[in-house]
Every structure is written in C-alpha cells, then in structure tokens.
Design a protein around this motif. Structure first.
Motif, PDB file in Angstrom:
ATOM      1  N   LEU A 180      43.705  13.279  36.903  1.00 49.37           N
ATOM      2  CA  LEU A 180      44.167  12.098  36.225  1.00 49.37           C
ATOM      3  C   LEU A 180      45.253  12.353  35.517  1.00 49.37           C
ATOM      4  O   LEU A 180      46.207  11.321  36.005  1.00 49.37           O
ATOM      5  CB  LEU A 180      43.074  11.709  35.152  1.00 49.37           C
ATOM      6  CG  LEU A 180      41.754  11.374  35.620  1.00 49.37           C
ATOM      7  CD1 LEU A 180      40.730  11.031  34.345  1.00 49.37           C
ATOM      8  CD2 LEU A 180      41.888  10.076  36.643  1.00 49.37           C
ATOM      9  N   MET A 182      47.909  11.761  38.781  1.00 47.86           N
ATOM     10  CA  MET A 182      47.779  10.368  39.076  1.00 47.86           C
ATOM     11  C   MET A 182      48.826   9.571  37.990  1.00 47.86           C
ATOM     12  O   MET A 182      49.740   9.017  38.319  1.00 47.86           O
ATOM     13  CB  MET A 182      46.346   9.846  38.808  1.00 47.86           C
ATOM     14  CG  MET A 182      46.181   8.467  39.124  1.00 47.86           C
ATOM     15  SD  MET A 182      46.828   7.242  37.846  1.00 47.86           S
ATOM     16  CE  MET A 182      45.462   7.448  36.834  1.00 47.86           C
ATOM     17  N   VAL A 184      52.286  10.507  38.710  1.00 47.72           N
ATOM     18  CA  VAL A 184      52.737   9.770  40.010  1.00 47.72           C
ATOM     19  C   VAL A 184      53.149   8.279  39.857  1.00 47.72           C
ATOM     20  O   VAL A 184      53.977   7.876  40.313  1.00 47.72           O
ATOM     21  CB  VAL A 184      51.583   9.831  41.147  1.00 47.72           C
ATOM     22  CG1 VAL A 184      51.987   9.033  42.367  1.00 47.72           C
ATOM     23  CG2 VAL A 184      51.479  11.424  41.721  1.00 47.72           C
ATOM     24  N   TYR A 185      52.292   7.758  38.938  1.00 53.62           N
ATOM     25  CA  TYR A 185      52.565   6.226  38.582  1.00 53.62           C
ATOM     26  C   TYR A 185      53.776   6.113  37.572  1.00 53.62           C
ATOM     27  O   TYR A 185      53.675   5.113  37.075  1.00 53.62           O
ATOM     28  CB  TYR A 185      51.284   5.489  38.266  1.00 53.62           C
ATOM     29  CG  TYR A 185      50.494   5.198  39.490  1.00 53.62           C
ATOM     30  CD1 TYR A 185      50.659   4.168  40.084  1.00 53.62           C
ATOM     31  CD2 TYR A 185      49.448   6.057  39.919  1.00 53.62           C
ATOM     32  CE1 TYR A 185      50.015   3.660  41.075  1.00 53.62           C
ATOM     33  CE2 TYR A 185      48.754   5.735  40.802  1.00 53.62           C
ATOM     34  CZ  TYR A 185      49.183   4.550  41.713  1.00 53.62           C
ATOM     35  OH  TYR A 185      48.385   4.292  43.104  1.00 53.62           O
ATOM     36  N   GLY A 186      54.400   7.182  37.148  1.00 49.14           N
ATOM     37  CA  GLY A 186      55.551   7.037  36.415  1.00 49.14           C
ATOM     38  C   GLY A 186      55.275   6.917  35.066  1.00 49.14           C
ATOM     39  O   GLY A 186      56.073   6.221  34.171  1.00 49.14           O
ATOM     40  N   MET A 187      53.981   7.199  34.571  1.00 51.39           N
ATOM     41  CA  MET A 187      54.034   7.347  32.959  1.00 51.39           C
ATOM     42  C   MET A 187      54.727   8.205  32.379  1.00 51.39           C
ATOM     43  O   MET A 187      55.245   9.267  33.012  1.00 51.39           O
ATOM     44  CB  MET A 187      52.562   7.782  32.736  1.00 51.39           C
ATOM     45  CG  MET A 187      51.490   6.812  33.119  1.00 51.39           C
ATOM     46  SD  MET A 187      50.007   7.182  32.539  1.00 51.39           S
ATOM     47  CE  MET A 187      48.813   5.702  33.057  1.00 51.39           C
ATOM     48  N   THR A 232      52.910   7.709  27.105  1.00 56.49           N
ATOM     49  CA  THR A 232      52.144   6.857  27.706  1.00 56.49           C
ATOM     50  C   THR A 232      51.069   7.738  28.216  1.00 56.49           C
ATOM     51  O   THR A 232      49.829   7.530  28.147  1.00 56.49           O
ATOM     52  CB  THR A 232      52.512   6.108  28.859  1.00 56.49           C
ATOM     53  OG1 THR A 232      53.961   5.511  28.452  1.00 56.49           O
ATOM     54  CG2 THR A 232      51.920   4.896  29.367  1.00 56.49           C
ATOM     55  N   ARG A 239      47.154   7.254  27.127  1.00 56.28           N
ATOM     56  CA  ARG A 239      46.454   6.678  27.950  1.00 56.28           C
ATOM     57  C   ARG A 239      45.589   7.612  28.864  1.00 56.28           C
ATOM     58  O   ARG A 239      44.433   7.196  29.368  1.00 56.28           O
ATOM     59  CB  ARG A 239      47.514   5.806  29.082  1.00 56.28           C
ATOM     60  CG  ARG A 239      48.152   4.659  28.649  1.00 56.28           C
ATOM     61  CD  ARG A 239      47.046   3.441  28.291  1.00 56.28           C
ATOM     62  NE  ARG A 239      46.673   2.978  29.544  1.00 56.28           N
ATOM     63  CZ  ARG A 239      46.936   2.030  30.527  1.00 56.28           C
ATOM     64  NH1 ARG A 239      48.226   1.887  30.277  1.00 56.28           N
ATOM     65  NH2 ARG A 239      46.334   1.769  31.326  1.00 56.28           N
ATOM     66  N   VAL A 240      45.935   8.784  28.958  1.00 54.70           N
ATOM     67  CA  VAL A 240      45.222   9.503  29.576  1.00 54.70           C
ATOM     68  C   VAL A 240      44.801  10.847  29.039  1.00 54.70           C
ATOM     69  O   VAL A 240      43.296  11.071  28.810  1.00 54.70           O
ATOM     70  CB  VAL A 240      46.004  10.223  30.908  1.00 54.70           C
ATOM     71  CG1 VAL A 240      44.973  11.151  31.837  1.00 54.70           C
ATOM     72  CG2 VAL A 240      46.449   9.311  31.833  1.00 54.70           C
ATOM     73  N   PRO A 267      42.505   9.942  25.296  1.00 56.77           N
ATOM     74  CA  PRO A 267      40.988   9.332  25.601  1.00 56.77           C
ATOM     75  C   PRO A 267      40.156  10.335  26.253  1.00 56.77           C
ATOM     76  O   PRO A 267      38.852  10.487  26.109  1.00 56.77           O
ATOM     77  CB  PRO A 267      41.145   8.256  26.553  1.00 56.77           C
ATOM     78  CG  PRO A 267      42.676   7.901  26.498  1.00 56.77           C
ATOM     79  CD  PRO A 267      43.581   8.961  25.993  1.00 56.77           C
TER      80      PRO A 267
END
Lengths: 259, 288
Positions: A154, A157, A160-163, A167, A171-172, A175
């Motif tokens: 995660l 991921m 890769v999505y540029g967080m 963030t 977000r990851v 949580p």
C-alpha cells in the motif's frame, strides 16, 4: 448504536453471571456462612456507598483518582505515541532510542516506587510519574508495531500515485497502524488503573486507594470492598470508552462490520 | 509534446482554472462520460512515441535481469509483454513507472500534453486502502491533480464506466476480487494516464471474471486511447488484447510480434491460435 431488544439481550447476557454471584454472596453473608470480619455483604457495601456519597468523601476521592489517572495517561500516552511514530517512521530515530527504551521496558515500573517516593515524596508528581511510565510502554510498543506492520504494497501504491510524505502518513500509514494503536490504548488503560491503585495504596493522602487503606485501619470492610468495586467499574468504563472510539474509527475493519 | 528524461523531473506550474476536462465533464450528461478523451484517430504512419528504451540494462548484484533492451512504443499502442517467471518483465514495468532506475542505458517517457507524469500502474493485487470507501480510493488516482467536488465527480464518472457506480460508498472489504480489481482499474484511469502499465492485473481472478475484465479493459482502452503495457504470462490473453506482443527471455527481447487482427477478437479463432503457437514456440522452442 441502536438499542434494539436483541442488542440489549446480547449485552445483557454478560451481566448475568455477576448478578448471580452477587446474589449468592448476599445469601452467604446473611446466613453468616461468610464471617462479617472476612467479607461485607453486598447490602452493607451499598450502605457504605450511600453513606460516603452523602458525606461527599466518595465523590472527592473518585475525582482525585480519576484526575491523576487521566493526566498520567495523557502525559505517558502522548510521549509513547510520539516515540512510537518517530521510531516507526525513521530508522535513525529507531537506532538511536529503541534499544534504550526496550531495556527500560523490562524494569517493572512498580519496582521504582521506593525510588519515586525518595524523589517526589507522596505528592502528586509521584503518582503522575508512575502512571505515565506504566502507560508509556504499551502505547509505544504497539504504535511502533502498528507502523511497521503497515502493508508495504500500500505504501508503494501511495508513492506511485504521487502522494507526498504527509499525505502518505495520514492516508496510508496512520490508518494502517490504528488497529494496533488501539490495542496499546486498551492495554495502557488497564495498566493505568493498576499503577494508580498500587501507588495510592502505598503513598497517598487522598484518592480511592487512600480511602481503602484508611478503611482498613478502622476495620471498615464494607468501604474496602466498595473501593475495590469502584476500581472495577472505572476500569470497565475506561475500556468501554476505548471500544467506542475503536468502533467509530475502525468502521472499515471487517471485524467491526457486524453491528 | 515534451519528451523529458525520467531523471530530470521538473514540476510544471499548474494554472488554477477549470480545465477543458472538467468543463467537458460538467457539460456532459452521465452515461456519456469520456468526452474529453475522445479516441484519437490511430494514425499508423505518424505516431508519437509513448516511451522508448535505449540499451537499458538492470542488474541486481551479479544477476543481469534486463540486458541491453531497445524498445520503442508508439502512443496509443496496446503492447503485451510475455515471459517466464523471473525473466525481467516486471522489472521492465518498474523501470517504466519510475519505481526502479536502470543500471545503464536511457529510458525516455513521454509525459503527455499536460507535461505531468501520467504514467499509471495497476498491480496484480488491487491494493485498495481498506479504510477508505470506494470513491475515496478512486480519488487516490487524482492525488495532486484534483480535489474536493471535482475529484468526487471524476471518480464517480469512472466508477460508472467500470460498472461500480452504485458501490461508491462501500468499504473495499465487502467487494469481490473482480470488483476490487475494477476499482483499482478505475483508480489507475481516473487521471487519464498517458501510459497505463498493467502488472498481471488479471492473474488472480477466476477464468470468467478474467474474460469480463479483458473486455472491459479493451473497451476502456479504445475509448481513452492511452498506451497500454500489459505484463502477463497468459499467452491467450496477450494475443486477444494486444496490438503487439513482446517476448522476453533471459533479459532480452526474444520476439517482437505484431498482432494485426481486427477488434473485437473472438476467443479461439484460428488466427489467434496460430499466433499463440508462434509465441509458445519462442518460449519453449529449445525444449521441444
């Protein structure tokens, strides 16, 4: 939460056994199967409760104890959370502090009571220090564990999505670590009461533990039993609060989706 | 179009105004989404290059995983990469998506008209955030691109395209494996990637769900006109979906085969079977 007949029944079954035990206890005390010097009857405990409630002594002592417990918890818990997060996120911080913390963790914090009395006397600081120290480790260990067990797939991921790092954390990582942090929280709440009882019994001039020790001096066994019962209730209350928080924040978790 | 080498990433300033995409989305009734990525005519003579590898090698210690790869992929092409386990096909994707850097050689990736890196990867596992609802998971695909209502509208639109609009407010844990993978597809596509890298995304699905997903993937690719790079070990899947199949063996390109068949392709047609046989011969030729 909904209070349907079914949910009351489900929650009610847990109270069935304690009710039966109290009933048996009362009967045993009334028939003098148990000597009044050994154990007070439930009705005597209720009387003591009423007496102390009217005198204001009970409310004052509960207030003092709760304030100590919570402030110690907040101090120790926040330090534990900060170290847990720092050591989970930064290898440098972990290399620097983890070994030391793990060594200190293996000292039973109650073994420090004589030293703490020498340092702080029997003032508030002594209790705060002990509670904070006791609460620190379960929060620290579980926060660290929670962060280390976040699924690396995660995290990849998210990258890769540029967080951004912030963030990614909110977000990851956070949580993902939350279930473990809650385990630490509940564990810490238990230790919080335990530490406080011991500290107040040994060195205090107010609070529930002090009330129990005073009652022992005057052979007021009903007050002793009452203090113990109140500790049990406060512990249960703290645990229920933690579970409520858990339910609210972990709605996504399959384990919390049955309700 | 700008062609920027991967190692010199510059962040372009983004103007704060409604994009053509957002406007088109707002003015188009639901059910007719995809207005802003209308299929580009696939001009076979003068196509832009989506990405190119020039003498790219990747070594892990002594082990050479990719050995001097040269590869040009035109924009809009659907290319499938096949190979045995450990042949380096996943490494190729990781290089393409910037998760890894080549040991030697150059790799240029066209970043699309917006100048942003719109290369997306879809993994073998859905990798959804279990603590975020479906729509929120799709919005992860818009990180740094859109926020708030705009992000929500886009994610609902793309969920509609993968047939999961009614599940937007659910948790990932209640979805089936195929549905989760469709959410992952929506997340990869929501920002309209220029290149979509697919790392065996259908490998863990059952046979029927896989065929369904292949059709979905093909139709969305035809609508959105992105460049698709599908890594797979399913030869039938490769020839059914791709314009071109690359076979990688021992770190080198062993076969580069065009699949000039009309779409939609029928499963089990003789041409497909012939091409499939040719690929399998390359893969196992030395053993039979």
């Amino acid at each position: 939460m909904k209070f349907t007949a079914q949910s009351i029944l489900r929650n009610g079954t847990g109270w069935l056994l304690p009710a039966l035990i109290i009933l048996a206890w009362e009967i045993a005390a009334r028939t003098e199967l148990i000597s009044p010097n050994v154990m007070a009857a439930p009705s005597a405990v209720v009387e003591a409760f009423w007496r102390l409630l009217l005198s204001g002594e009970l409310v004052r002592n509960i207030g003092v104890s709760t304030a100590r417990a919570l402030s110690g918890f907040v101090i120790g818990g926040s330090i534990g959370l900060i170290f847990g997060l720092a050591n989970g996120l930064s290898g440098l911080s972990r290399n620097l502090t983890d070994t030391t913390l793990q060594m200190v963790r293996n000292i039973p914090h109650l073994a420090l009571i004589p030293l703490v009395i020498l340092w702080f006397g029997i003032d508030e600081e002594a209790k705060l220090f002990l509670v904070a120290l006791g609460v620190f480790f379960p929060i620290y260990v579980n926060t660290l564990l929670g962060i280390q067990s976040v699924d690396p797939q995660l995290v990849e991921m998210g990258r890769v999505y540029g967080m951004s790092r912030t963030t990614l954390f909110f977000r990851v990582i956070l949580p993902g670590a939350l279930p473990a942090i809650f385990v630490g929280l509940r564990y810490a709440l238990g230790i919080m009461w335990l530490t406080l009882i011991v500290a107040e019994t040994i060195a205090a001039s107010s609070g529930l533990g002090y009330m129990a020790m005073q009652a022992r001096e005057f052979l007021l066994i009903d007050v002793v039993v009452l203090s113990i019962l109140i500790y049990a209730l406060l512990g249960k209350l703290a645990d229920s609060f933690a579970r409520l928080l858990e339910r609210l924040t972990l709605q996504w978790h399959p384990a919390f989706q049955t309700a | 179009m700008s062609v920027i080498a991967l190692d010199q990433q510059t962040k372009p300033a983004r103007p704060v105004k409604e994009t053509a995409e957002a406007r088109a989305l707002r003015e188009t009734p639901p059910g007719h989404w995809f207005p802003y990525a209308a299929p580009k005519p696939r001009d076979h003579d003068n196509r832009d290059i989506a990405f190119s590898f020039r003498g790219v090698s990747r070594k892990f210690g002594d082990k050479t995983v990719l050995d001097n790869i040269d590869l040009d992929v035109p924009a809009g092409q659907f290319i499938a990469v096949i190979g045995k386990s450990g042949c380096g096909k996943s490494t190729l994707l990781r290089l393409l998506t910037g998760l890894d850097k080549p040991t030697s050689g150059t790799l240029t990736v066209n970043k699309g008209i917006e100048g942003e890196n719109r290369t997306r990867i879809m993994f073998q596992e859905p990798r959804l955030l279990p603590w975020a609802r479906i729509a929120r998971n799709v919005e992860v695909g818009l990180t740094g691109i859109a926020k708030g209502t705009e992000a929500r509208e886009k994610s609902l639109a793309i969920l509609n395209d993968v047939g999961l609009a009614d599940r937007a407010e659910e948790w990932p844990s209640v979805l089936s494996g195929g549905q989760r993978q469709r959410v992952a597809l929506a997340r990869a596509l929501v920002a309209h990637p220029y290149i979509l890298a697919l790392d065996e995304p259908l490998g863990a699905l059952d046979a029927l769900t896989r065929i369904e997903m292949q059709h979905l993937l093909e139709s969305i690719w035809q609508q959105q006109a992105f460049t698709a790079v599908l890594v797979t070990h399913d030869v039938a899947e490769a020839v059914a979906l791709a314009d071109r199949v690359i076979v990688i063996d021992q770190g080198r390109i062993a076969l580069d085969l065009d699949i000039p068949l009309e779409r939609p392709r029928r499963h089990g047609s003789p041409e497909l079977a012939r091409l499939e046989g040719k690929i399998l011969d390359t893969l196992f030729g030395d053993q039979e």
